[in-house]
Enzyme design. Sequence first.
Site, PDB file in Angstrom:
ATOM      1  N   ARG A  14      -2.324  -2.104  -6.979  1.00  0.00           N
ATOM      2  CA  ARG A  14      -1.930  -2.978  -5.876  1.00  0.00           C
ATOM      3  C   ARG A  14      -2.451  -4.398  -6.062  1.00  0.00           C
ATOM      4  NH1 ARG A  14      -3.333  -4.273  -0.651  1.00  0.00           N
ATOM      5  NH2 ARG A  14      -5.473  -3.481  -0.768  1.00  0.00           N
ATOM      6  N   ARG A  66      -8.847  -3.932   9.869  1.00  0.00           N
ATOM      7  CA  ARG A  66      -7.384  -3.871   9.687  1.00  0.00           C
ATOM      8  C   ARG A  66      -6.854  -2.602  10.351  1.00  0.00           C
ATOM      9  NH1 ARG A  66      -3.540  -1.775   6.025  1.00  0.00           N
ATOM     10  NH2 ARG A  66      -1.695  -3.089   5.816  1.00  0.00           N
ATOM     11  N   TYR A 122      -9.031   5.501  -3.483  1.00  0.00           N
ATOM     12  CA  TYR A 122      -9.004   4.111  -2.990  1.00  0.00           C
ATOM     13  C   TYR A 122      -9.285   3.106  -4.097  1.00  0.00           C
ATOM     14  CZ  TYR A 122      -8.524   5.954   1.686  1.00  0.00           C
ATOM     15  OH  TYR A 122      -8.036   6.606   2.792  1.00  0.00           O
ATOM     16  N   ARG A 135     -10.749  11.318  -1.437  1.00  0.00           N
ATOM     17  CA  ARG A 135     -10.521   9.915  -1.072  1.00  0.00           C
ATOM     18  C   ARG A 135     -11.380   8.994  -1.930  1.00  0.00           C
ATOM     19  NH1 ARG A 135     -11.231   8.858   5.183  1.00  0.00           N
ATOM     20  NH2 ARG A 135     -10.068   6.973   4.726  1.00  0.00           N
ATOM     21  N   HIS A 150     -12.581   1.170   1.096  1.00  0.00           N
ATOM     22  CA  HIS A 150     -12.920   2.357   0.298  1.00  0.00           C
ATOM     23  C   HIS A 150     -13.991   3.166   1.037  1.00  0.00           C
ATOM     24  CE1 HIS A 150     -14.046   5.034  -2.800  1.00  0.00           C
ATOM     25  NE2 HIS A 150     -13.509   4.353  -3.791  1.00  0.00           N
ATOM     26  N   ASN A 206      -9.042   6.505  11.429  1.00  0.00           N
ATOM     27  CA  ASN A 206      -7.736   6.515  12.099  1.00  0.00           C
ATOM     28  C   ASN A 206      -7.931   6.557  13.611  1.00  0.00           C
ATOM     29  OD1 ASN A 206      -6.085   6.494   9.825  1.00  0.00           O
ATOM     30  ND2 ASN A 206      -5.980   8.729   9.690  1.00  0.00           N
ATOM     31  N   HIS A 250      -0.133   3.236   4.789  1.00  0.00           N
ATOM     32  CA  HIS A 250      -0.731   2.181   5.628  1.00  0.00           C
ATOM     33  C   HIS A 250      -0.264   0.787   5.200  1.00  0.00           C
ATOM     34  CE1 HIS A 250      -3.756   4.793   7.691  1.00  0.00           C
ATOM     35  NE2 HIS A 250      -3.668   5.484   6.582  1.00  0.00           N
ATOM     36  N   PHE A 277      -2.707  15.482  -0.302  1.00  0.00           N
ATOM     37  CA  PHE A 277      -2.272  14.190   0.249  1.00  0.00           C
ATOM     38  C   PHE A 277      -0.900  13.761  -0.287  1.00  0.00           C
ATOM     39  CE2 PHE A 277      -2.760   9.487   0.958  1.00  0.00           C
ATOM     40  CZ  PHE A 277      -2.816   9.547   2.337  1.00  0.00           C
ATOM     41  N   ARG A 326       0.847  -1.190   0.000  1.00  0.00           N
ATOM     42  CA  ARG A 326       0.000   0.000   0.000  1.00  0.00           C
ATOM     43  C   ARG A 326       0.885   1.244   0.000  1.00  0.00           C
ATOM     44  NH1 ARG A 326      -2.625  -3.899   2.761  1.00  0.00           N
ATOM     45  NH2 ARG A 326      -4.899  -3.964   2.817  1.00  0.00           N
TER      46      ARG A 326
HETATM   47 FE1  HDD Z   1      -6.275   6.926   3.265  1.00  0.00          FE
HETATM   48  C1  HDD Z   1      -5.301   3.726   2.879  1.00  0.00           C
HETATM   49  C2  HDD Z   1      -7.336   6.237   6.479  1.00  0.00           C
HETATM   50  C3  HDD Z   1      -7.017  10.248   3.786  1.00  0.00           C
HETATM   51  C4  HDD Z   1      -5.490   7.566   0.086  1.00  0.00           C
HETATM   52  N1  HDD Z   1      -6.286   5.307   4.450  1.00  0.00           N
HETATM   53  C5  HDD Z   1      -5.853   4.066   4.111  1.00  0.00           C
HETATM   54  C6  HDD Z   1      -6.036   3.164   5.194  1.00  0.00           C
HETATM   55  C7  HDD Z   1      -6.616   3.868   6.210  1.00  0.00           C
HETATM   56  C8  HDD Z   1      -6.779   5.215   5.737  1.00  0.00           C
HETATM   57  C9  HDD Z   1      -6.999   3.345   7.569  1.00  0.00           C
HETATM   58  C10 HDD Z   1      -5.630   1.701   5.209  1.00  0.00           C
HETATM   59  C11 HDD Z   1      -6.767   0.811   4.794  1.00  0.00           C
HETATM   60  C12 HDD Z   1      -6.332  -0.630   4.883  1.00  0.00           C
HETATM   61  O1  HDD Z   1      -6.114  -1.097   6.003  1.00  0.00           O
HETATM   62  O2  HDD Z   1      -6.211  -1.238   3.821  1.00  0.00           O
HETATM   63  N2  HDD Z   1      -6.962   8.036   4.839  1.00  0.00           N
HETATM   64  C13 HDD Z   1      -7.437   7.540   6.025  1.00  0.00           C
HETATM   65  C14 HDD Z   1      -8.071   8.604   6.760  1.00  0.00           C
HETATM   66  C15 HDD Z   1      -7.974   9.726   6.006  1.00  0.00           C
HETATM   67  C16 HDD Z   1      -7.279   9.371   4.795  1.00  0.00           C
HETATM   68  C17 HDD Z   1      -8.726   8.436   8.112  1.00  0.00           C
HETATM   69  C18 HDD Z   1      -8.476  11.104   6.285  1.00  0.00           C
HETATM   70  C19 HDD Z   1      -9.416  11.375   7.093  1.00  0.00           C
HETATM   71  N3  HDD Z   1      -6.222   8.610   2.159  1.00  0.00           N
HETATM   72  C20 HDD Z   1      -6.589   9.867   2.531  1.00  0.00           C
HETATM   73  C21 HDD Z   1      -6.490  10.757   1.406  1.00  0.00           C
HETATM   74  C22 HDD Z   1      -6.071  10.001   0.345  1.00  0.00           C
HETATM   75  C23 HDD Z   1      -5.903   8.654   0.842  1.00  0.00           C
HETATM   76  C24 HDD Z   1      -6.811  12.233   1.447  1.00  0.00           C
HETATM   77  C25 HDD Z   1      -5.801  10.379  -1.076  1.00  0.00           C
HETATM   78  C26 HDD Z   1      -6.176  11.460  -1.662  1.00  0.00           C
HETATM   79  N4  HDD Z   1      -5.476   5.848   1.763  1.00  0.00           N
HETATM   80  C27 HDD Z   1      -5.307   6.308   0.515  1.00  0.00           C
HETATM   81  C28 HDD Z   1      -4.884   5.236  -0.468  1.00  0.00           C
HETATM   82  C29 HDD Z   1      -4.829   3.976   0.445  1.00  0.00           C
HETATM   83  C30 HDD Z   1      -5.207   4.533   1.806  1.00  0.00           C
HETATM   84  C31 HDD Z   1      -3.695   5.549  -1.267  1.00  0.00           C
HETATM   85  C32 HDD Z   1      -3.568   3.140   0.435  1.00  0.00           C
HETATM   86  C33 HDD Z   1      -4.001   1.716   0.342  1.00  0.00           C
HETATM   87  C34 HDD Z   1      -5.419   1.765   0.097  1.00  0.00           C
HETATM   88  O3  HDD Z   1      -5.829   3.078   0.058  1.00  0.00           O
HETATM   89  O4  HDD Z   1      -6.156   0.838  -0.097  1.00  0.00           O
HETATM   90  O5  HDD Z   1      -5.838   5.090  -1.467  1.00  0.00           O
END
Ligand code: HDD
Length: 717
Positions: free
Chosen positions: A405, A147, A398, A394, A375, A183, A111, A196, A108
Amino acid sequence: MSSDERPTVPGKPGSRTPDFEEPTTPREPLPPKQDQSGPRPTTPTGAPSSDSQEDQAQHGSWLTTAQGARLYDTDHSLKAGSRGPTLLQDHHLREKITHFDHERIPERVVHARGSAAHGTFVSYGSASEITKAAFLAPEVETEVFTRFSSVVGSRGSADSVRDTRGFATKFYTRDGVFDLVGNNIPVFFIQDAIKFPDIIHAAKPHPDREIPQAQSAHDTFWDFVSLHTEATHHTMWQMSDRGIPRSFRMMEGFGVHTFRVENAAGKTFLVKFHWKPKAGVHSLIWEEAQMVNGVDPDFHRRDLADAIEAGACPQWELGVQVFPDDPGETFEGIDLLDPTKIVPEELAPVQPLGMLTLDRNPSNFFDETEQVAFHPGHLVPGIDITNDPLLQGRLFSYLDTQLTRLGGPNFSQLPINRPRCPVNDMFRDGMHQTADHRGTAPYKPNSLDGGNPFPAEQTDDHTFVEIAHEIPASKKERRSPESFDDHYSQPRMFWLSLTPVEQQHLADAFTFELGKCYEETIRERQVAVLTSVDSELARMVAEGLGLEAPVAQTPPRTDIEPSPALSQVGKRWPVDGRKIGIVTGRGTDAEQVIRAYDRIAEAGMVPITIAPAGGRITSGERSVAVERTYLTVASSELDAFFFADGAGLTTEIELLITEAWRHLKFIAASGDSCTMMEKYGITADDPGVYCRDDLETALSQLQEGLSEHRAWARVEA
Ligand code: HDD
């Protein structure tokens, strides 16, 4: 063993002194090497193998190729003679190596390091007034997969780093999958998703040397957040004890954004989701966290899996803060679309909706924990998004990230991602397609498949219908509302809500992290930011860095009220599952050890026996295994200690005692361990120290103390 038989100079760990009795008995000889020649009727642990196909495939039947051809050898490649070159025609060799070469998938992008578990969510039914979401109806049980993760580090990074933790839950509801992707910190660094990549590039290791791993204590991170002051509230939380949780089981979770919900009558509300851990909210101490990273880099992963395996299944209560769905989308002057703001629980209490219990560990880490795809746009009828610009971005990210991935658009067919209700989409083909689609007309409208599938009725509560929400007259603009501009009031509220010891930890964390930055200008700039939060905080950090705290450009507000709910100190929590080290020595009576062991276990805590050498401690019919020797024990792995009479507090465990003391751990002792402790300056009158002749009293008082998590009075004294 009587005290006069005790050795005056105890042996080094591992060295056995023959003239006194060991508190342990030798192990049984190892069982003979397992026969590898044919299928065995038992699993590797000796349990009878089940008849299920999966079990048979791994340990009940013959080894085969991926095509099912039975193999007679997997240890030697096919060669032209035993000393000759390997033959290209060896299909098994090529298949085995090719598969291996492709075993890794991209981690990822954030995370990457995580741990997960299966469980159940049971609804109390209290949500009916605000949402028609079917999984929140009375007594509905929903299968879940949760997770937990850290954000910055790679897949193999250590667990107890200072970082935000992810808390993502997949609810497999009858109306489709609902993902709550939150979170352990209720606010975010940025207000708009377009930032981000910036924050993550700044937090990740430096691009030239790829260091530091899983740390925010470096120049690029502090460069960014000191310039981008909307991050201040989040950095305050991250530098507080919340950034180093004791366990995933002991963290709160937050949906962060405001969501819009709708009840069966069509009335809408704005809500913020919260997870409250039954085990309480506890953290490590920074020095301890750093040590844990070395002693057990899998500390949180092990803790979660061990607890579930031991039947101490972690629980969280899901709750919501509810706000009227007013056109301004604010509550008590707080903009509900700003993800850098919270609404204090004193203003809007968290109302309980149901209980999450995690009770089953994944059986295959890759299949489940690695391939699970969350997502925030996976929503169910009755719950919808708001225009929070962070959430909006977001929704794109996702889905997009899973394509890389998980290798294509069919990741929702992976068993861990599959909805547990009928799926009738018209998506076809693509990489890794495993569905057995029927019919000839995957398009709408059609006549060849009788017009199937049909759109559901919008009036049916089980149909996902976007919650109607009026968008005010607008024009295209790249800017945030003015209400997003206040970057300091809530960081100040957070600071004012902490107890002195928590404030000290927070100031120390800033001092540590900025102390790791090479650029003085970055340190100065961040101290300048802190002056707008609180002058005392800025002074403490500046002093530690050898700087002068400047005069605040935006003076701290003087009208901010604290929110006591934000402090972790001063509350009492259950002690279930807390690990108590029973330190024994060569002079310890085995019967005393067994009594302490049983007493601790009866209270729901986990006894960990520590002895000079491994083996078992036996008294009459009862026998317990030595779980740590003086060589393998580390105080940071345990929550409290009982030093048994005769432990003979030696130099070998001096570190154990002094660290336990420094990390504010509760220490009980009986018999001569009490007097020996004085050698380290620890007396029976010290806070969190229970020196009692009677074992029962010592352990009862330890248990009572532990409900506060740490002996906070020791720092205050
Ligand atoms: Fe995110 C993963 C939580 C903002 C883009 N995010 C991811 C995961 C968590 C969060 C818990 C792990 C999920 C797992 O266990 O597979 N993210 C947050 C929270 C946010 C947040 C609480 C704000 C309140 N995230 C955020 C933004 C972006 C992303 C603003 C992009 C613009 N996040 C991602 C991602 C991930 C991710 C790149 C990486 C792996 C996945 O999504 O599946 O899309």
